[in-house]
Scaffold this motif. Structure first.
Motif, PDB file in Angstrom:
ATOM      1  N   PRO A   1     -52.273 -68.131  18.869  1.00  0.00           N
ATOM      2  CA  PRO A   1     -51.912 -67.568  20.176  1.00  0.00           C
ATOM      3  C   PRO A   1     -53.051 -66.803  20.843  1.00  0.00           C
ATOM      4  O   PRO A   1     -53.043 -66.624  22.054  1.00  0.00           O
ATOM      5  CB  PRO A   1     -50.737 -66.647  19.856  1.00  0.00           C
ATOM      6  CG  PRO A   1     -50.791 -66.396  18.408  1.00  0.00           C
ATOM      7  CD  PRO A   1     -51.511 -67.540  17.781  1.00  0.00           C
TER       8      PRO A   1
ATOM      9  N   TYR B   1     -48.923 -73.111   8.805  1.00  0.00           N
ATOM     10  CA  TYR B   1     -48.804 -71.667   9.016  1.00  0.00           C
ATOM     11  C   TYR B   1     -49.719 -70.881   8.092  1.00  0.00           C
ATOM     12  O   TYR B   1     -50.280 -69.860   8.485  1.00  0.00           O
ATOM     13  CB  TYR B   1     -47.343 -71.235   8.824  1.00  0.00           C
ATOM     14  CG  TYR B   1     -47.133 -69.764   9.083  1.00  0.00           C
ATOM     15  CD1 TYR B   1     -47.152 -69.262  10.375  1.00  0.00           C
ATOM     16  CD2 TYR B   1     -46.937 -68.873   8.032  1.00  0.00           C
ATOM     17  CE1 TYR B   1     -46.977 -67.917  10.619  1.00  0.00           C
ATOM     18  CE2 TYR B   1     -46.754 -67.527   8.273  1.00  0.00           C
ATOM     19  CZ  TYR B   1     -46.783 -67.050   9.569  1.00  0.00           C
ATOM     20  OH  TYR B   1     -46.621 -65.715   9.813  1.00  0.00           O
TER      21      TYR B   1
ATOM     22  N   PRO C   1     -47.945 -63.653  14.196  1.00  0.00           N
ATOM     23  CA  PRO C   1     -46.602 -64.072  14.590  1.00  0.00           C
ATOM     24  C   PRO C   1     -45.834 -64.630  13.393  1.00  0.00           C
ATOM     25  O   PRO C   1     -46.424 -65.104  12.435  1.00  0.00           O
ATOM     26  CB  PRO C   1     -46.841 -65.162  15.640  1.00  0.00           C
ATOM     27  CG  PRO C   1     -48.236 -65.580  15.450  1.00  0.00           C
ATOM     28  CD  PRO C   1     -48.973 -64.462  14.810  1.00  0.00           C
ATOM     29  N   SER C   2     -44.532 -64.563  13.462  1.00  0.00           N
ATOM     30  CA  SER C   2     -43.700 -65.050  12.361  1.00  0.00           C
ATOM     31  C   SER C   2     -43.751 -66.583  12.295  1.00  0.00           C
ATOM     32  O   SER C   2     -44.042 -67.250  13.281  1.00  0.00           O
ATOM     33  CB  SER C   2     -42.266 -64.600  12.539  1.00  0.00           C
ATOM     34  OG  SER C   2     -41.701 -65.240  13.655  1.00  0.00           O
ATOM     35  N   GLU C   3     -43.442 -67.076  11.133  1.00  0.00           N
ATOM     36  CA  GLU C   3     -43.448 -68.531  10.935  1.00  0.00           C
ATOM     37  C   GLU C   3     -42.345 -69.203  11.756  1.00  0.00           C
ATOM     38  O   GLU C   3     -42.493 -70.338  12.209  1.00  0.00           O
ATOM     39  CB  GLU C   3     -43.279 -68.852   9.450  1.00  0.00           C
ATOM     40  CG  GLU C   3     -43.467 -70.303   9.105  1.00  0.00           C
ATOM     41  CD  GLU C   3     -43.490 -70.559   7.621  1.00  0.00           C
ATOM     42  OE1 GLU C   3     -43.753 -71.717   7.249  1.00  0.00           O
ATOM     43  OE2 GLU C   3     -43.261 -69.631   6.836  1.00  0.00           O
ATOM     44  N   ASP C   4     -41.257 -68.504  11.968  1.00  0.00           N
ATOM     45  CA  ASP C   4     -40.143 -69.050  12.733  1.00  0.00           C
ATOM     46  C   ASP C   4     -40.502 -69.306  14.189  1.00  0.00           C
ATOM     47  O   ASP C   4     -39.914 -70.164  14.848  1.00  0.00           O
ATOM     48  CB  ASP C   4     -38.938 -68.118  12.674  1.00  0.00           C
ATOM     49  CG  ASP C   4     -38.405 -67.967  11.258  1.00  0.00           C
ATOM     50  OD1 ASP C   4     -38.621 -68.899  10.451  1.00  0.00           O
ATOM     51  OD2 ASP C   4     -37.792 -66.925  10.961  1.00  0.00           O
ATOM     52  N   SER C   5     -41.467 -68.574  14.728  1.00  0.00           N
ATOM     53  CA  SER C   5     -41.849 -68.750  16.113  1.00  0.00           C
ATOM     54  C   SER C   5     -42.578 -70.068  16.349  1.00  0.00           C
ATOM     55  O   SER C   5     -42.730 -70.510  17.491  1.00  0.00           O
ATOM     56  CB  SER C   5     -42.711 -67.592  16.600  1.00  0.00           C
ATOM     57  OG  SER C   5     -43.947 -67.575  15.898  1.00  0.00           O
ATOM     58  N   PHE C   6     -43.036 -70.723  15.273  1.00  0.00           N
ATOM     59  CA  PHE C   6     -43.746 -71.996  15.405  1.00  0.00           C
ATOM     60  C   PHE C   6     -42.876 -73.187  15.044  1.00  0.00           C
ATOM     61  O   PHE C   6     -43.313 -74.321  15.129  1.00  0.00           O
ATOM     62  CB  PHE C   6     -44.990 -72.014  14.520  1.00  0.00           C
ATOM     63  CG  PHE C   6     -46.035 -71.041  14.970  1.00  0.00           C
ATOM     64  CD1 PHE C   6     -46.811 -71.302  16.080  1.00  0.00           C
ATOM     65  CD2 PHE C   6     -46.229 -69.851  14.300  1.00  0.00           C
ATOM     66  CE1 PHE C   6     -47.763 -70.397  16.503  1.00  0.00           C
ATOM     67  CE2 PHE C   6     -47.177 -68.943  14.712  1.00  0.00           C
ATOM     68  CZ  PHE C   6     -47.939 -69.228  15.827  1.00  0.00           C
TER      69      PHE C   6
ATOM     70  N   SER D   1     -40.517 -76.173  15.329  1.00  0.00           N
ATOM     71  CA  SER D   1     -40.237 -77.057  16.475  1.00  0.00           C
ATOM     72  C   SER D   1     -38.809 -77.526  16.445  1.00  0.00           C
ATOM     73  O   SER D   1     -38.280 -77.926  15.467  1.00  0.00           O
ATOM     74  CB  SER D   1     -41.155 -78.271  16.440  1.00  0.00           C
ATOM     75  OG  SER D   1     -42.492 -77.842  16.589  1.00  0.00           O
TER      76      SER D   1
END
Length: 73
Positions: free
Chosen positions: A40, A49, A66-71, A73
């Protein structure tokens, strides 16, 4: 005249090998498809990640990772 025939055979063999190497040997498309996560901060592409976390710790230590969940898909 034997050398002339050998020279021609060597030229033909070299052309066949060059044609073999030229078709589809590049992996750039496959590599690009494997890069799925984007940093980002600097927009560099990462494969996963874990690599992003290593990148962030090394290149952007002051930024929040950033958290892994934010990536996902």
């Amino acid at each position: 005249m034997a050398r002339g025939a050998q020279k021609e055979q060597a030229r033909q063999k070299a052309q066949k090998e060059a044609a073999k190497r030229a078709k589809g040997a590049s992996q750039l498309g496959a590599r690009q498809a494997g890069l799925q996560i984007k940093c980002p901060t600097c927009m560099s592409l990462m494969a996963n990640y874990k690599l992003l976390v290593q990148h962030m710790e090394a290149k952007h230590p002051k930024e929040k990772i950033p958290s892994e969940d934010s990536f996902a898909s």
